[in-house]
Design a protein around this motif. Structure first.
Motif, PDB file in Angstrom:
ATOM      1  N   ALA A 180      -1.589   4.033  -1.486  1.00 28.16           N
ATOM      2  CA  ALA A 180      -0.979   4.838  -2.539  1.00 28.16           C
ATOM      3  C   ALA A 180      -0.047   5.820  -1.841  1.00 28.16           C
ATOM      4  N   SER A 181       1.170   5.938  -2.340  1.00 29.96           N
ATOM      5  CA  SER A 181       2.107   6.856  -1.704  1.00 29.96           C
ATOM      6  C   SER A 181       2.998   7.493  -2.768  1.00 29.96           C
ATOM      7  N   PHE A 182       3.582   8.612  -2.396  1.00 32.36           N
ATOM      8  CA  PHE A 182       4.499   9.293  -3.291  1.00 32.36           C
ATOM      9  C   PHE A 182       5.468  10.118  -2.467  1.00 32.36           C
ATOM     10  N   GLY A 183       6.573  10.408  -3.057  1.00 32.75           N
ATOM     11  CA  GLY A 183       7.559  11.287  -2.453  1.00 32.75           C
ATOM     12  C   GLY A 183       8.148  12.161  -3.546  1.00 32.75           C
ATOM     13  N   LEU A 184       8.454  13.373  -3.182  1.00 30.02           N
ATOM     14  CA  LEU A 184       8.952  14.320  -4.170  1.00 30.02           C
ATOM     15  C   LEU A 184      10.059  15.148  -3.535  1.00 30.02           C
ATOM     16  N   GLY A 185      11.111  15.368  -4.285  1.00 34.00           N
ATOM     17  CA  GLY A 185      12.209  16.178  -3.792  1.00 34.00           C
ATOM     18  C   GLY A 185      12.849  16.945  -4.934  1.00 34.00           C
ATOM     19  N   TYR A 186      13.626  17.943  -4.573  1.00 32.96           N
ATOM     20  CA  TYR A 186      14.317  18.725  -5.588  1.00 32.96           C
ATOM     21  C   TYR A 186      15.754  18.944  -5.146  1.00 32.96           C
ATOM     22  N   SER A 187      16.650  18.778  -6.089  1.00 39.97           N
ATOM     23  CA  SER A 187      18.058  19.036  -5.842  1.00 39.97           C
ATOM     24  C   SER A 187      18.540  20.026  -6.897  1.00 39.97           C
ATOM     25  N   SER A 188      19.278  21.042  -6.471  1.00 38.94           N
ATOM     26  CA  SER A 188      19.781  22.018  -7.451  1.00 38.94           C
ATOM     27  C   SER A 188      20.766  21.352  -8.418  1.00 38.94           C
ATOM     28  N   THR A 189      21.377  20.268  -7.994  1.00 44.72           N
ATOM     29  CA  THR A 189      22.310  19.551  -8.860  1.00 44.72           C
ATOM     30  C   THR A 189      21.589  18.606  -9.813  1.00 44.72           C
ATOM     31  N   TYR A 190      20.617  17.842  -9.297  1.00 45.69           N
ATOM     32  CA  TYR A 190      19.994  16.778 -10.082  1.00 45.69           C
ATOM     33  C   TYR A 190      18.572  17.071 -10.538  1.00 45.69           C
ATOM     34  N   GLY A 191      17.949  18.100 -10.017  1.00 49.04           N
ATOM     35  CA  GLY A 191      16.580  18.412 -10.413  1.00 49.04           C
ATOM     36  C   GLY A 191      15.552  17.655  -9.594  1.00 49.04           C
ATOM     37  N   LEU A 192      14.460  17.328 -10.233  1.00 48.79           N
ATOM     38  CA  LEU A 192      13.331  16.699  -9.568  1.00 48.79           C
ATOM     39  C   LEU A 192      13.578  15.208  -9.334  1.00 48.79           C
ATOM     40  N   LEU A 193      13.335  14.750  -8.118  1.00 46.91           N
ATOM     41  CA  LEU A 193      13.478  13.342  -7.736  1.00 46.91           C
ATOM     42  C   LEU A 193      12.176  12.904  -7.086  1.00 46.91           C
ATOM     43  N   GLY A 194      11.867  11.630  -7.160  1.00 49.09           N
ATOM     44  CA  GLY A 194      10.665  11.195  -6.474  1.00 49.09           C
ATOM     45  C   GLY A 194      10.257   9.777  -6.808  1.00 49.09           C
ATOM     46  N   PHE A 195       9.146   9.381  -6.202  1.00 55.38           N
ATOM     47  CA  PHE A 195       8.614   8.051  -6.452  1.00 55.38           C
ATOM     48  C   PHE A 195       7.097   8.080  -6.356  1.00 55.38           C
ATOM     49  N   LEU A 196       6.479   7.122  -7.022  1.00 54.74           N
ATOM     50  CA  LEU A 196       5.047   6.854  -6.945  1.00 54.74           C
ATOM     51  C   LEU A 196       4.887   5.372  -6.668  1.00 54.74           C
ATOM     52  N   GLU A 197       3.944   5.039  -5.779  1.00 55.44           N
ATOM     53  CA  GLU A 197       3.732   3.628  -5.459  1.00 55.44           C
ATOM     54  C   GLU A 197       2.251   3.372  -5.208  1.00 55.44           C
ATOM     55  N   PHE A 198       1.775   2.251  -5.726  1.00 56.77           N
ATOM     56  CA  PHE A 198       0.408   1.800  -5.488  1.00 56.77           C
ATOM     57  C   PHE A 198       0.476   0.331  -5.118  1.00 56.77           C
ATOM     58  N   ARG A 199      -0.208  -0.043  -4.026  1.00 57.41           N
ATOM     59  CA  ARG A 199      -0.260  -1.440  -3.578  1.00 57.41           C
ATOM     60  C   ARG A 199      -1.681  -1.775  -3.167  1.00 57.41           C
ATOM     61  N   ASP A 200      -2.106  -2.982  -3.514  1.00 59.51           N
ATOM     62  CA  ASP A 200      -3.412  -3.472  -3.073  1.00 59.51           C
ATOM     63  C   ASP A 200      -3.273  -4.954  -2.748  1.00 59.51           C
ATOM     64  N   ARG A 201      -3.589  -5.321  -1.502  1.00 60.79           N
ATOM     65  CA  ARG A 201      -3.511  -6.718  -1.067  1.00 60.79           C
ATOM     66  C   ARG A 201      -4.808  -7.484  -1.332  1.00 60.79           C
ATOM     67  N   ASN A 202      -5.806  -6.782  -1.873  1.00 63.50           N
ATOM     68  CA  ASN A 202      -7.081  -7.432  -2.196  1.00 63.50           C
ATOM     69  C   ASN A 202      -7.554  -6.901  -3.554  1.00 63.50           C
ATOM     70  N   TRP A 203      -6.701  -7.057  -4.550  1.00 70.12           N
ATOM     71  CA  TRP A 203      -6.963  -6.536  -5.888  1.00 70.12           C
ATOM     72  C   TRP A 203      -8.265  -7.119  -6.427  1.00 70.12           C
ATOM     73  N   GLN A 204      -9.173  -6.274  -6.817  1.00 69.44           N
ATOM     74  CA  GLN A 204     -10.471  -6.633  -7.380  1.00 69.44           C
ATOM     75  C   GLN A 204     -11.279  -7.558  -6.469  1.00 69.44           C
ATOM     76  N   GLY A 205     -10.990  -7.523  -5.155  1.00 70.84           N
ATOM     77  CA  GLY A 205     -11.742  -8.322  -4.197  1.00 70.84           C
ATOM     78  C   GLY A 205     -11.442  -9.802  -4.250  1.00 70.84           C
ATOM     79  N   ARG A 206     -10.306 -10.183  -4.833  1.00 65.12           N
ATOM     80  CA  ARG A 206      -9.979 -11.597  -5.017  1.00 65.12           C
ATOM     81  C   ARG A 206      -8.767 -12.066  -4.219  1.00 65.12           C
ATOM     82  N   ALA A 207      -8.345 -11.302  -3.222  1.00 64.04           N
ATOM     83  CA  ALA A 207      -7.183 -11.619  -2.378  1.00 64.04           C
ATOM     84  C   ALA A 207      -5.883 -11.630  -3.179  1.00 64.04           C
ATOM     85  N   GLN A 208      -5.903 -11.088  -4.374  1.00 63.61           N
ATOM     86  CA  GLN A 208      -4.699 -10.983  -5.178  1.00 63.61           C
ATOM     87  C   GLN A 208      -3.922  -9.745  -4.715  1.00 63.61           C
TER      88      GLN A 208
END
Length: 181
Positions: A81-109
């Motif tokens: 799980a990762s995120f990034g957050l930034g602020y620009s006086s011109t554009y305001g709040l910028l950012g991202f959220l990300e979630f990754r799982d290579r073994n979703w629900q224990g099924r290698a999905q």
């Protein structure tokens, strides 16, 4: 000749037993014990990326000509799980959220979600996203399925042969893809 009486796993925490068994194709109950086949099965388990370490040890079976193969695994970390957050006086709040799982629900999905609010100069803010899912064991024949939904907005430019800018345009890509392997 020693026959495989049972294949037992130790160390499974998140990964489901049926999922781990999908990678062990040659060392199965009733087959003759073969060290080369076992090594190929262990390599497949390791190559899946689900396990940090994989090793096996044979134990005596219920009969002198049988063995129980114990496969010991240590599961790898597969969730991010990762995120990034930034602020620009011109554009305001910028950012991202990300979630990754290579073994979703224990099924290698594999399952991933990424959402970002981005701004490029000379344009309004954009909400980009991508959701993807991969099922490596769709059927007994080894078929896999990948699905993806996405929306991306970017500013593109075309240039003349002399390098001067010819045009600027917004490119919005929204779509989905499905792959069968």
């Amino acid at each position: 000749h020693v026959h495989v009486e049972q294949v037992r796993f130790e160390g499974l925490r998140k990964t489901q037993l049926i999922t781990a068994q999908q990678y062990v194709r040659e060392t199965t109950v009733g087959t003759l014990f073969n060290l080369n086949a076992l090594n190929r099965d262990l390599q497949r388990l390791f190559d899946s990326g689900l396990f940090e370490s994989v090793r096996a040890r044979p134990e005596p079976g219920s009969h002198p000509d049988s063995a129980v193969i114990v496969i010991e695994v240590k599961e790898a970390r597969t969730t991010q799980a990762s995120f990034g957050l930034g602020y620009s006086s011109t554009y305001g709040l910028l950012g991202f959220l990300e979630f990754r799982d290579r073994n979703w629900q224990g099924r290698a999905q594999s399952f991933a979600v990424r959402v970002e609010r981005a701004v490029q100069s000379e344009t309004a803010d954009q909400l980009n996203y991508e959701i993807s899912f991969n099922e490596p064991f769709l059927d007994a024949g080894g078929s896999g399925l990948g699905l993806s939904l996405f929306s991306r907005a970017t500013i593109e430019r075309e240039y003349n042969p002399d390098g001067s800018a010819r045009s600027r345009f917004n490119l919005d890509r929204t779509g989905a893809s499905a792959t069968l392997t």
